[in-house]
Design an enzyme around this catalytic site. Structure first.
Site, PDB file in Angstrom:
ATOM      1  N   LYS A  79      24.068  57.521   7.509  1.00 28.38           N
ATOM      2  CA  LYS A  79      23.878  56.325   8.332  1.00 28.38           C
ATOM      3  C   LYS A  79      25.191  55.616   8.588  1.00 28.38           C
ATOM      4  O   LYS A  79      25.408  55.084   9.674  1.00 28.38           O
ATOM      5  CB  LYS A  79      22.878  55.379   7.667  1.00 28.38           C
ATOM      6  CG  LYS A  79      21.465  55.912   7.805  1.00 28.38           C
ATOM      7  CD  LYS A  79      20.432  54.921   7.367  1.00 28.38           C
ATOM      8  CE  LYS A  79      19.052  55.503   7.591  1.00 28.38           C
ATOM      9  NZ  LYS A  79      18.023  54.850   6.824  1.00 28.38           N
ATOM     10  N   LYS A  90      13.039  69.734  11.806  1.00 26.81           N
ATOM     11  CA  LYS A  90      11.907  69.112  11.139  1.00 26.81           C
ATOM     12  C   LYS A  90      11.260  68.093  12.086  1.00 26.81           C
ATOM     13  O   LYS A  90      11.970  67.442  12.860  1.00 26.81           O
ATOM     14  CB  LYS A  90      12.471  68.388   9.900  1.00 26.81           C
ATOM     15  CG  LYS A  90      11.475  68.136   8.819  1.00 26.81           C
ATOM     16  CD  LYS A  90      12.209  67.547   7.628  1.00 26.81           C
ATOM     17  CE  LYS A  90      11.292  66.593   6.898  1.00 26.81           C
ATOM     18  NZ  LYS A  90      11.913  65.948   5.766  1.00 26.81           N
ATOM     19  N   LYS A 131      10.641  61.464  14.275  1.00 23.95           N
ATOM     20  CA  LYS A 131      10.598  60.579  15.439  1.00 23.95           C
ATOM     21  C   LYS A 131      11.935  60.590  16.180  1.00 23.95           C
ATOM     22  O   LYS A 131      11.990  60.620  17.390  1.00 23.95           O
ATOM     23  CB  LYS A 131      10.265  59.153  14.986  1.00 23.95           C
ATOM     24  CG  LYS A 131       8.958  58.652  15.592  1.00 23.95           C
ATOM     25  CD  LYS A 131       8.712  57.216  15.255  1.00 23.95           C
ATOM     26  CE  LYS A 131       8.170  57.085  13.841  1.00 23.95           C
ATOM     27  NZ  LYS A 131       8.100  55.719  13.352  1.00 23.95           N
TER      28      LYS A 131
END
Ligand code: SF4
Length: 324
Positions: A98, A192, A195
């Site tokens: 991140k 995978k 979203k």
């Protein structure tokens, strides 16, 4: 919630709630570590509760609670922050990923695993059902529990082999429950289901919308014509069959695929039917709950009351041992 979340985690929790005293937490304090709209947060929290209940979490069995309704989560997180080595946090894969993606990183992203540790240790949980990618975070909870016990656990009066005094293991070191769950790939068949990749099927999507996604979904790339025999093991549709279809159907799919007995559209139609068998009751329960928001609020209030009682007990002991 998409099918990856459902098959990879929630379906497992539904089963585990009958084997263990279970707490399922909607972690809204974690959710605010990225930009958000307050009204949307309220709505998403409610929608997630509806979906968890519809998927089979039984509020009379498991405690379903919203993290922010149990203030001790953040109190314990602060306490654990004071004994968590910074290096351990900087090493966390999610933080590294991140912080690479963002110019400015909030301290909450770094401390995210400490709040997770607090979520677990607050209930002195023995076991946490996690995916492989969460094992590192759970390991941090174990490190922090060990450290806190060594610093603040009440001495038992017994001597250890190294001569030091044994201390009570107030916080159990939580163990992962790694149940074999299918790794659900997205409809692109490459990554995978997630979203952020835009390759998901929502748990509550309509049959029409599911079919619109399944129909063009990637299959065995070597199966170009209907007459080409395929290899089911390399096909995501086959893996979805294993999650939703009966063993006899899965066997039939494998045979039909290998012998070019049918086309991929036929195969996907059977999958869509199998999915409907499982998803229709979930959709029906979700519609009933959406029409009766009071039932959802009552379930969350009951869950929060159960969790607050446990949290209160833990924090009384923690404050006492830490000199507050
Ligand atoms: Fe996949 Fe089914 Fe097509 Fe075989 S027949 S490649 S299992 S979709």
């Amino acid at each position: 919630m998409h099918l990856g979340n459902y098959l990879g985690a929630v379906k497992n929790w539904v089963r585990l709630q009958h084997e263990f005293d279970t707490i399922v937490s909607i972690v809204d304090y974690h959710a605010i570590t990225i930009a958000y709209e307050p009204e949307q947060l309220r709505q998403r929290r409610h929608d997630l509760a509806v979906t968890l209940l519809a998927a089979g979490i039984d509020p009379d069995v498991a405690a379903l609670c919203v993290q922010s309704q149990v203030p001790e989560h953040t109190e314990l997180a602060w306490i654990l922050n004071t004994i968590t080595p910074l290096g351990e946090l900087e090493r966390q894969t999610q933080f590294k990923e991140k912080s690479r993606q963002q110019e400015s990183v909030a301290a909450g992203i770094l401390n995210y695993p400490v709040l997770q540790a607090a979520d677990i240790l607050l209930y002195r949980a023995d076991k946490v059902p996690v995916g492989e990618d969460q094992v590192q975070h759970l390991e941090l909870s174990r490190v922090v529990a060990r450290k806190w016990n060594a610093l603040f656990g009440t001495p038992t009066g017994r001597r250890l082999e190294d001569g030091s005094e044994e201390r009570e293991q107030f916080f159990p070191e939580p163990q992962p429950v790694l149940t074999p769950t299918p790794r659900v790939m997205g409809l692109d068949g490459k990554s995978k289901m997630s979203k952020s990749m835009g390759n998901t099927i929502g748990l509550l999507e309509s049959p029409e919308s599911i079919w619109a996604k399944l129909r063009p979904a990637v299959t065995d790339p070597k199966r170009i014509k209907k007459t080409d025999p395929g290899t089911p093991e390399v096909c995501n549709i086959y893996h979805l069959h294993k999650a939703f279809s009966t063993p006899a159907t899965v066997e039939h799919v494998a045979v039909q695929c290998r012998t070019a007995g049918w086309g991929c559209i036929d195969c996907k139609k059977v999958l869509a039917e199998s999915m409907e068998t499982e998803l229709v009751p979930i959709r029906r329960r979700a519609a009933e709950l959406a029409a009766a928001p009071r039932r959802v609020d009552d379930a969350l209030a009951a869950g929060a009351a159960r969790c607050r009682a446990l949290a209160h007990e833990t924090m009384l002991a923690v404050r006492d041992r830490m000199g507050f």
